[in-house]
Design a protein around this motif. Sequence first.
Motif, PDB file in Angstrom:
ATOM      1  N   ALA A 158     -22.375   0.814 -10.190  1.00 46.10           N
ATOM      2  CA  ALA A 158     -21.565   1.945  -9.732  1.00 46.10           C
ATOM      3  C   ALA A 158     -21.397   1.898  -8.212  1.00 46.10           C
ATOM      4  CB  ALA A 158     -22.209   3.262 -10.159  1.00 46.10           C
ATOM      5  N   ALA A 159     -22.459   1.541  -7.502  1.00 48.78           N
ATOM      6  CA  ALA A 159     -22.394   1.447  -6.039  1.00 48.78           C
ATOM      7  C   ALA A 159     -21.438   0.332  -5.619  1.00 48.78           C
ATOM      8  CB  ALA A 159     -23.787   1.210  -5.462  1.00 48.78           C
ATOM      9  N   ALA A 160     -21.495  -0.800  -6.320  1.00 49.70           N
ATOM     10  CA  ALA A 160     -20.605  -1.928  -6.010  1.00 49.70           C
ATOM     11  C   ALA A 160     -19.148  -1.532  -6.241  1.00 49.70           C
ATOM     12  CB  ALA A 160     -20.977  -3.144  -6.857  1.00 49.70           C
ATOM     13  N   ARG A 161     -18.873  -0.817  -7.348  1.00 46.13           N
ATOM     14  CA  ARG A 161     -17.502  -0.364  -7.640  1.00 46.13           C
ATOM     15  C   ARG A 161     -17.027   0.634  -6.587  1.00 46.13           C
ATOM     16  NH1 ARG A 161     -18.358  -3.802 -10.379  1.00 46.13           N
ATOM     17  NH2 ARG A 161     -17.129  -4.710  -8.748  1.00 46.13           N
ATOM     18  N   ALA A 162     -17.929   1.540  -6.168  1.00 49.43           N
ATOM     19  CA  ALA A 162     -17.561   2.553  -5.166  1.00 49.43           C
ATOM     20  C   ALA A 162     -17.266   1.880  -3.824  1.00 49.43           C
ATOM     21  CB  ALA A 162     -18.685   3.572  -5.018  1.00 49.43           C
ATOM     22  N   LYS A 163     -18.063   0.886  -3.440  1.00 51.27           N
ATOM     23  CA  LYS A 163     -17.854   0.153  -2.182  1.00 51.27           C
ATOM     24  C   LYS A 163     -16.506  -0.569  -2.240  1.00 51.27           C
ATOM     25  CE  LYS A 163     -19.928  -3.497   0.689  1.00 51.27           C
ATOM     26  NZ  LYS A 163     -19.006  -4.621   0.580  1.00 51.27           N
ATOM     27  N   GLU A 164     -16.255  -1.226  -3.374  1.00 48.33           N
ATOM     28  CA  GLU A 164     -14.992  -1.951  -3.565  1.00 48.33           C
ATOM     29  C   GLU A 164     -13.809  -0.990  -3.459  1.00 48.33           C
ATOM     30  OE1 GLU A 164     -13.339  -3.617  -7.577  1.00 48.33           O
ATOM     31  OE2 GLU A 164     -14.725  -5.100  -6.754  1.00 48.33           O
ATOM     32  N   GLN A 165     -13.908   0.183  -4.109  1.00 51.84           N
ATOM     33  CA  GLN A 165     -12.822   1.163  -4.082  1.00 51.84           C
ATOM     34  C   GLN A 165     -12.602   1.676  -2.663  1.00 51.84           C
ATOM     35  OE1 GLN A 165     -10.763   1.944  -6.787  1.00 51.84           O
ATOM     36  NE2 GLN A 165      -9.586   2.759  -5.086  1.00 51.84           N
ATOM     37  N   ALA A 166     -13.682   1.931  -1.936  1.00 49.48           N
ATOM     38  CA  ALA A 166     -13.570   2.420  -0.552  1.00 49.48           C
ATOM     39  C   ALA A 166     -12.873   1.375   0.321  1.00 49.48           C
ATOM     40  CB  ALA A 166     -14.951   2.744   0.002  1.00 49.48           C
ATOM     41  N   GLU A 167     -13.217   0.099   0.125  1.00 50.99           N
ATOM     42  CA  GLU A 167     -12.575  -0.977   0.896  1.00 50.99           C
ATOM     43  C   GLU A 167     -11.078  -1.043   0.588  1.00 50.99           C
ATOM     44  OE1 GLU A 167     -16.303  -4.150   1.239  1.00 50.99           O
ATOM     45  OE2 GLU A 167     -14.853  -4.379  -0.368  1.00 50.99           O
ATOM     46  N   GLN A 168     -10.720  -0.879  -0.682  1.00 51.91           N
ATOM     47  CA  GLN A 168      -9.310  -0.938  -1.078  1.00 51.91           C
ATOM     48  C   GLN A 168      -8.547   0.292  -0.564  1.00 51.91           C
ATOM     49  OE1 GLN A 168      -7.821  -3.677  -2.669  1.00 51.91           O
ATOM     50  NE2 GLN A 168      -9.817  -4.539  -2.177  1.00 51.91           N
ATOM     51  N   ASP A 169      -9.208   1.458  -0.558  1.00 52.83           N
ATOM     52  CA  ASP A 169      -8.552   2.703  -0.138  1.00 52.83           C
ATOM     53  C   ASP A 169      -8.142   2.689   1.335  1.00 52.83           C
ATOM     54  OD1 ASP A 169      -8.714   3.714  -2.689  1.00 52.83           O
ATOM     55  OD2 ASP A 169     -10.450   4.994  -2.280  1.00 52.83           O
ATOM     56  N   VAL A 170      -8.861   1.952   2.191  1.00 50.73           N
ATOM     57  CA  VAL A 170      -8.534   1.953   3.624  1.00 50.73           C
ATOM     58  C   VAL A 170      -7.464   0.922   3.989  1.00 50.73           C
ATOM     59  CG1 VAL A 170     -10.779   2.874   4.324  1.00 50.73           C
ATOM     60  CG2 VAL A 170     -10.436   0.391   4.272  1.00 50.73           C
ATOM     61  N   LEU A 171      -7.070   0.087   3.026  1.00 50.69           N
ATOM     62  CA  LEU A 171      -6.008  -0.882   3.310  1.00 50.69           C
ATOM     63  C   LEU A 171      -4.708  -0.127   3.608  1.00 50.69           C
ATOM     64  CD1 LEU A 171      -6.690  -3.517   0.494  1.00 50.69           C
ATOM     65  CD2 LEU A 171      -7.147  -3.781   2.939  1.00 50.69           C
ATOM     66  N   PRO A 172      -3.847  -0.672   4.473  1.00 45.06           N
ATOM     67  CA  PRO A 172      -2.592   0.026   4.812  1.00 45.06           C
ATOM     68  C   PRO A 172      -1.514  -0.141   3.726  1.00 45.06           C
ATOM     69  CG  PRO A 172      -2.759  -2.022   6.040  1.00 45.06           C
ATOM     70  CD  PRO A 172      -4.054  -1.875   5.269  1.00 45.06           C
ATOM     71  N   TYR A 173      -1.912  -0.591   2.561  1.00 43.10           N
ATOM     72  CA  TYR A 173      -1.006  -0.768   1.429  1.00 43.10           C
ATOM     73  C   TYR A 173      -1.808  -0.547   0.159  1.00 43.10           C
ATOM     74  CZ  TYR A 173      -3.342  -5.306   1.557  1.00 43.10           C
ATOM     75  OH  TYR A 173      -4.308  -6.295   1.598  1.00 43.10           O
ATOM     76  N   LYS A 174      -1.112  -0.339  -0.935  1.00 48.82           N
ATOM     77  CA  LYS A 174      -1.743  -0.227  -2.250  1.00 48.82           C
ATOM     78  C   LYS A 174      -1.228  -1.393  -3.082  1.00 48.82           C
ATOM     79  CE  LYS A 174      -3.692   3.624  -1.201  1.00 48.82           C
ATOM     80  NZ  LYS A 174      -4.780   3.255  -0.328  1.00 48.82           N
ATOM     81  N   TRP A 175      -2.052  -1.880  -3.990  1.00 45.73           N
ATOM     82  CA  TRP A 175      -1.604  -2.987  -4.822  1.00 45.73           C
ATOM     83  C   TRP A 175      -2.196  -2.914  -6.217  1.00 45.73           C
ATOM     84  CZ3 TRP A 175      -4.537  -7.494  -6.329  1.00 45.73           C
ATOM     85  CH2 TRP A 175      -5.865  -7.494  -5.895  1.00 45.73           C
ATOM     86  N   THR A 176      -1.406  -3.420  -7.159  1.00 43.36           N
ATOM     87  CA  THR A 176      -1.841  -3.531  -8.547  1.00 43.36           C
ATOM     88  C   THR A 176      -1.410  -4.902  -9.031  1.00 43.36           C
ATOM     89  OG1 THR A 176       0.230  -2.586  -9.363  1.00 43.36           O
ATOM     90  CG2 THR A 176      -1.612  -1.049  -9.030  1.00 43.36           C
TER      91      THR A 176
END
Length: 189
Positions: free
Chosen positions: A13-31
């Motif tokens: 859960a901590a690894a997923r939360a860290k990963e999500q936080a890193e993705q959230d600060v990117l100046p773009y969103k991607w799927t």
Amino acid sequence: MAPLTELSPAEEAAARAKEQAEQDVLPYKWTQTIGDVDITISVPGNLKGRDLVVDIKKESISAGIKGQEPILKGTLPHAIRIDDSTWTLSSAPNNTKVVEIHLDKANKMEWWPHVVTDAPKIDVTKIVPENSKLSDLDGETRSMVEKMMFDQRQKEMGLPTSDEQKKMDILKKFQEQHPEMDFSKAKIN
């Protein structure tokens, strides 16, 4: 190389939360799907297409507002098909617009850990692919997948696979054509 260790649910859960936080600060969103990557970048609502610079190459990308540092720039982790990759500018809520970039993966069989190689990675082993329909596949791929699914069901029921059945049918036909031969000890491999 360190051995692979199982993470506890809390560590996972901590690894997923860290990963999500890193993705959230990117100046773009991607799927992504297994075949393509879609990127969205929010820009001011007064911009027009001519105010943007989007450069899509086989192994790199750069996108942003003219006269400014690119919002997204870097080397792609894998090659894309340039002719099938596109970008558009669409209106969005709150007087903003969205640059939508579609990248068509050259290899339709791999997940990307990030859009550009210097961005934080996601754990691609945790990706759960969306359910795709057999009808989405091209003819050759569809028939191969259908055969694999049939063979898997046959194995689960203890029945012969399509290849084994084919061999048995050939042997049976040969037996009928040659009744004088003894096939009691014949083995099919």
